[in-house]
Design a protein around this motif. Sequence first.
Motif, PDB file in Angstrom:
ATOM      1  N   VAL A  41       0.823  -1.198   0.000  1.00 47.48           N
ATOM      2  CA  VAL A  41       0.000   0.000   0.000  1.00 47.48           C
ATOM      3  C   VAL A  41       0.859   1.250   0.000  1.00 47.48           C
ATOM      4  O   VAL A  41       1.805   1.340   0.748  1.00 47.48           O
ATOM      5  N   ASN A  42       0.515   2.174  -0.841  1.00 47.39           N
ATOM      6  CA  ASN A  42       1.168   3.486  -0.830  1.00 47.39           C
ATOM      7  C   ASN A  42       0.558   4.368  -1.891  1.00 47.39           C
ATOM      8  O   ASN A  42      -0.160   3.901  -2.763  1.00 47.39           O
ATOM      9  N   ASP A  43       0.857   5.663  -1.831  1.00 51.39           N
ATOM     10  CA  ASP A  43       0.395   6.597  -2.843  1.00 51.39           C
ATOM     11  C   ASP A  43       1.245   6.489  -4.100  1.00 51.39           C
ATOM     12  O   ASP A  43       2.409   6.128  -4.036  1.00 51.39           O
ATOM     13  N   SER A  44       0.659   6.820  -5.238  1.00 57.52           N
ATOM     14  CA  SER A  44       1.401   6.753  -6.500  1.00 57.52           C
ATOM     15  C   SER A  44       2.127   8.049  -6.817  1.00 57.52           C
ATOM     16  O   SER A  44       2.887   8.102  -7.775  1.00 57.52           O
ATOM     17  N   ASN A  45       1.908   9.092  -6.012  1.00 52.37           N
ATOM     18  CA  ASN A  45       2.487  10.395  -6.352  1.00 52.37           C
ATOM     19  C   ASN A  45       3.609  10.805  -5.406  1.00 52.37           C
ATOM     20  O   ASN A  45       3.973  11.975  -5.343  1.00 52.37           O
ATOM     21  N   GLY A  46       4.174   9.873  -4.645  1.00 51.62           N
ATOM     22  CA  GLY A  46       5.287  10.202  -3.772  1.00 51.62           C
ATOM     23  C   GLY A  46       6.570  10.388  -4.556  1.00 51.62           C
ATOM     24  O   GLY A  46       6.651  10.100  -5.750  1.00 51.62           O
ATOM     25  N   LEU A  47       7.599  10.847  -3.857  1.00 53.41           N
ATOM     26  CA  LEU A  47       8.899  11.006  -4.509  1.00 53.41           C
ATOM     27  C   LEU A  47       9.402   9.661  -5.023  1.00 53.41           C
ATOM     28  O   LEU A  47       9.980   9.582  -6.098  1.00 53.41           O
ATOM     29  N   ILE A  48       9.212   8.623  -4.241  1.00 51.44           N
ATOM     30  CA  ILE A  48       9.378   7.259  -4.729  1.00 51.44           C
ATOM     31  C   ILE A  48       7.969   6.690  -4.819  1.00 51.44           C
ATOM     32  O   ILE A  48       7.359   6.343  -3.804  1.00 51.44           O
ATOM     33  N   GLY A  49       7.432   6.631  -6.034  1.00 51.96           N
ATOM     34  CA  GLY A  49       6.030   6.290  -6.232  1.00 51.96           C
ATOM     35  C   GLY A  49       5.825   4.805  -6.446  1.00 51.96           C
ATOM     36  O   GLY A  49       6.692   4.115  -6.986  1.00 51.96           O
ATOM     37  N   LEU A  50       4.665   4.309  -6.016  1.00 53.75           N
ATOM     38  CA  LEU A  50       4.238   2.932  -6.261  1.00 53.75           C
ATOM     39  C   LEU A  50       2.916   2.996  -7.000  1.00 53.75           C
ATOM     40  O   LEU A  50       1.954   3.580  -6.514  1.00 53.75           O
ATOM     41  N   GLN A  51       2.859   2.416  -8.187  1.00 49.78           N
ATOM     42  CA  GLN A  51       1.680   2.525  -9.053  1.00 49.78           C
ATOM     43  C   GLN A  51       1.232   1.139  -9.496  1.00 49.78           C
ATOM     44  O   GLN A  51       2.035   0.335  -9.955  1.00 49.78           O
ATOM     45  N   SER A  52      -0.069   0.851  -9.371  1.00 51.63           N
ATOM     46  CA  SER A  52      -0.593  -0.458  -9.746  1.00 51.63           C
ATOM     47  C   SER A  52      -0.579  -0.646 -11.251  1.00 51.63           C
ATOM     48  O   SER A  52      -0.593   0.310 -12.026  1.00 51.63           O
ATOM     49  N   GLY A  53      -0.593  -1.923 -11.659  1.00 49.05           N
ATOM     50  CA  GLY A  53      -0.764  -2.274 -13.058  1.00 49.05           C
ATOM     51  C   GLY A  53      -2.239  -2.444 -13.371  1.00 49.05           C
ATOM     52  O   GLY A  53      -3.106  -1.880 -12.694  1.00 49.05           O
ATOM     53  N   GLY A  54      -2.559  -3.246 -14.381  1.00 42.69           N
ATOM     54  CA  GLY A  54      -3.937  -3.367 -14.823  1.00 42.69           C
ATOM     55  C   GLY A  54      -4.696  -4.547 -14.259  1.00 42.69           C
ATOM     56  O   GLY A  54      -5.858  -4.755 -14.602  1.00 42.69           O
ATOM     57  N   SER A  55      -4.077  -5.357 -13.383  1.00 43.87           N
ATOM     58  CA  SER A  55      -4.742  -6.532 -12.845  1.00 43.87           C
ATOM     59  C   SER A  55      -5.860  -6.148 -11.883  1.00 43.87           C
ATOM     60  O   SER A  55      -5.759  -5.154 -11.156  1.00 43.87           O
ATOM     61  N   GLU A  56      -6.922  -6.966 -11.837  1.00 45.36           N
ATOM     62  CA  GLU A  56      -7.998  -6.731 -10.883  1.00 45.36           C
ATOM     63  C   GLU A  56      -7.527  -6.942  -9.456  1.00 45.36           C
ATOM     64  O   GLU A  56      -8.177  -6.479  -8.503  1.00 45.36           O
ATOM     65  N   TYR A  57      -6.407  -7.626  -9.278  1.00 47.80           N
ATOM     66  CA  TYR A  57      -5.884  -7.880  -7.945  1.00 47.80           C
ATOM     67  C   TYR A  57      -4.949  -6.782  -7.452  1.00 47.80           C
ATOM     68  O   TYR A  57      -4.453  -6.846  -6.329  1.00 47.80           O
ATOM     69  N   VAL A  58      -4.676  -5.805  -8.295  1.00 45.36           N
ATOM     70  CA  VAL A  58      -3.801  -4.692  -7.917  1.00 45.36           C
ATOM     71  C   VAL A  58      -4.500  -3.403  -8.312  1.00 45.36           C
ATOM     72  O   VAL A  58      -4.780  -3.184  -9.493  1.00 45.36           O
ATOM     73  N   THR A  59      -4.793  -2.558  -7.335  1.00 46.36           N
ATOM     74  CA  THR A  59      -5.544  -1.340  -7.602  1.00 46.36           C
ATOM     75  C   THR A  59      -4.912  -0.159  -6.876  1.00 46.36           C
ATOM     76  O   THR A  59      -4.031  -0.321  -6.043  1.00 46.36           O
ATOM     77  N   ASN A  60      -5.399   1.018  -7.189  1.00 49.50           N
ATOM     78  CA  ASN A  60      -4.993   2.228  -6.477  1.00 49.50           C
ATOM     79  C   ASN A  60      -6.137   2.754  -5.617  1.00 49.50           C
ATOM     80  O   ASN A  60      -6.280   3.958  -5.425  1.00 49.50           O
ATOM     81  N   THR A  61      -6.967   1.864  -5.100  1.00 51.36           N
ATOM     82  CA  THR A  61      -8.140   2.274  -4.326  1.00 51.36           C
ATOM     83  C   THR A  61      -8.077   1.767  -2.893  1.00 51.36           C
ATOM     84  O   THR A  61      -9.092   1.629  -2.220  1.00 51.36           O
ATOM     85  N   GLY A  62      -6.889   1.484  -2.389  1.00 52.15           N
ATOM     86  CA  GLY A  62      -6.747   1.018  -1.015  1.00 52.15           C
ATOM     87  C   GLY A  62      -6.628   2.163  -0.037  1.00 52.15           C
ATOM     88  O   GLY A  62      -6.551   3.337  -0.407  1.00 52.15           O
ATOM     89  N   GLY A  63      -6.619   1.826   1.264  1.00 53.07           N
ATOM     90  CA  GLY A  63      -6.444   2.825   2.308  1.00 53.07           C
ATOM     91  C   GLY A  63      -7.703   3.607   2.598  1.00 53.07           C
ATOM     92  O   GLY A  63      -8.698   3.541   1.878  1.00 53.07           O
ATOM     93  N   SER A  64      -7.667   4.385   3.667  1.00 48.86           N
ATOM     94  CA  SER A  64      -8.845   5.140   4.087  1.00 48.86           C
ATOM     95  C   SER A  64      -9.257   6.177   3.062  1.00 48.86           C
ATOM     96  O   SER A  64     -10.437   6.509   2.942  1.00 48.86           O
ATOM     97  N   GLY A  65      -8.298   6.699   2.303  1.00 45.86           N
ATOM     98  CA  GLY A  65      -8.614   7.688   1.285  1.00 45.86           C
ATOM     99  C   GLY A  65      -8.900   7.081  -0.070  1.00 45.86           C
ATOM    100  O   GLY A  65      -9.153   7.801  -1.032  1.00 45.86           O
ATOM    101  N   GLU A  66      -8.853   5.743  -0.155  1.00 43.25           N
ATOM    102  CA  GLU A  66      -9.069   5.015  -1.398  1.00 43.25           C
ATOM    103  C   GLU A  66      -8.183   5.544  -2.527  1.00 43.25           C
ATOM    104  O   GLU A  66      -8.593   5.637  -3.674  1.00 43.25           O
ATOM    105  N   ASN A  67      -6.947   5.891  -2.170  1.00 38.46           N
ATOM    106  CA  ASN A  67      -6.011   6.417  -3.155  1.00 38.46           C
ATOM    107  C   ASN A  67      -4.621   5.804  -2.988  1.00 38.46           C
ATOM    108  O   ASN A  67      -3.632   6.398  -3.403  1.00 38.46           O
ATOM    109  N   GLU A  68      -4.570   4.614  -2.375  1.00 37.30           N
ATOM    110  CA  GLU A  68      -3.296   3.960  -2.124  1.00 37.30           C
ATOM    111  C   GLU A  68      -3.221   2.649  -2.890  1.00 37.30           C
ATOM    112  O   GLU A  68      -4.226   1.982  -3.122  1.00 37.30           O
TER     113      GLU A  68
END
Length: 250
Positions: A41-68
Motif C-alpha cells: 500500500v502506498n500513494d502513487s504520487n510520492g517522490l518514490i512512487g508505487l503505481q498499480s498495473g492493470g490486474s484486478e488484484y492490484v488497484t490504487n483504491t486502497g487505504g482510508s482515502g481510497e487512493n493507495e
Amino acid sequence: MERRKFIVGLGALASGSAAAMGTGAFTAAELDGREANIGVVNDSNGLIGLQSGGSEYVTNTGGSGENELMIDLSSTGGGEGVNPNSTYQVGGLGQFDSSNIDLVPGDPTVDPPVGQVAIDTTTLISEEYAFKVMNQTDSPKDIEVTYNANDEPFPDGTRLFLVAYYPEGGDSSEQEEGLVVGSVANENAKSASIIFDDDQQYSASIGSGKEFFITILVDVGGAASGTDLGGTLTVRAGSHDDFTNADAGT
C-alpha cells in the motif's frame, strides 16, 4: 530522510494515510508498514512512487482515502485467499533474456528459479505488471526492495517471488532483478532482495524520472489452509546504512 510504512499479508487491508512530501531533493527514503492481502500500500504520487498495473488484484483504491496502492490476491467474488497446490502470477516476464530467466533471482541461483515456476514468460512485463516503482525525484536513486515473512520459514515447497525489470539498465544483468521468500533462498542475501544500485555488481541506480516494473508469483505448494504467507515489504531509496550488501554473499 523520508520514512513511510506498509505491510504485506494474506489478511485484510488496513487503512491508513501516507505522509505528504513536497518536491525537491532528498537523501534517503524508506517505505514499509501497513497491512494488506499479500499486498503493498502506498500513494502513487510520492517522490518514490508505487503505481498499480492493470490486474484486478492490484488497484490504487486502497487505504482510508481510497487512493493507495493495494495488492489483494483474495477473490473479488468472495474468496478468502489462494488455493493450496496452485501457482499465481500477476504480471508478465516476456522482456526477460531467455537465457537469463533461470538465473533470476540470486547469485548463486535458487532452485527452482523463477523461469521454472512462471506460468507466463511471453507477456511483456512493461505492459502487464503487478506494480511499478517510480523515481520521481530530480536525481538517480539507489532502491532496494525486501520482504520479511510474518511466519518464517515458509512451508517446504512454498515460495513467493517478486521479479523486477528496469528497461534503462545497460544490459540484461542490470535490467533483471528478483527476490524469493521460502526455503529455496537458503538465506542468500542477493536472492532475498531486489537491488538497483550502482555500487552492487550486476545492478544500476534508477535514473531520475525512470521506473521499474514488478511481477509477483506465488507458488503455494502443499501449504495447509490458514497458512500465513504475509509479511513486511520494505522499499528503501537513497542512502541507507542497512542496504543489503548482496555482493558479500557471492
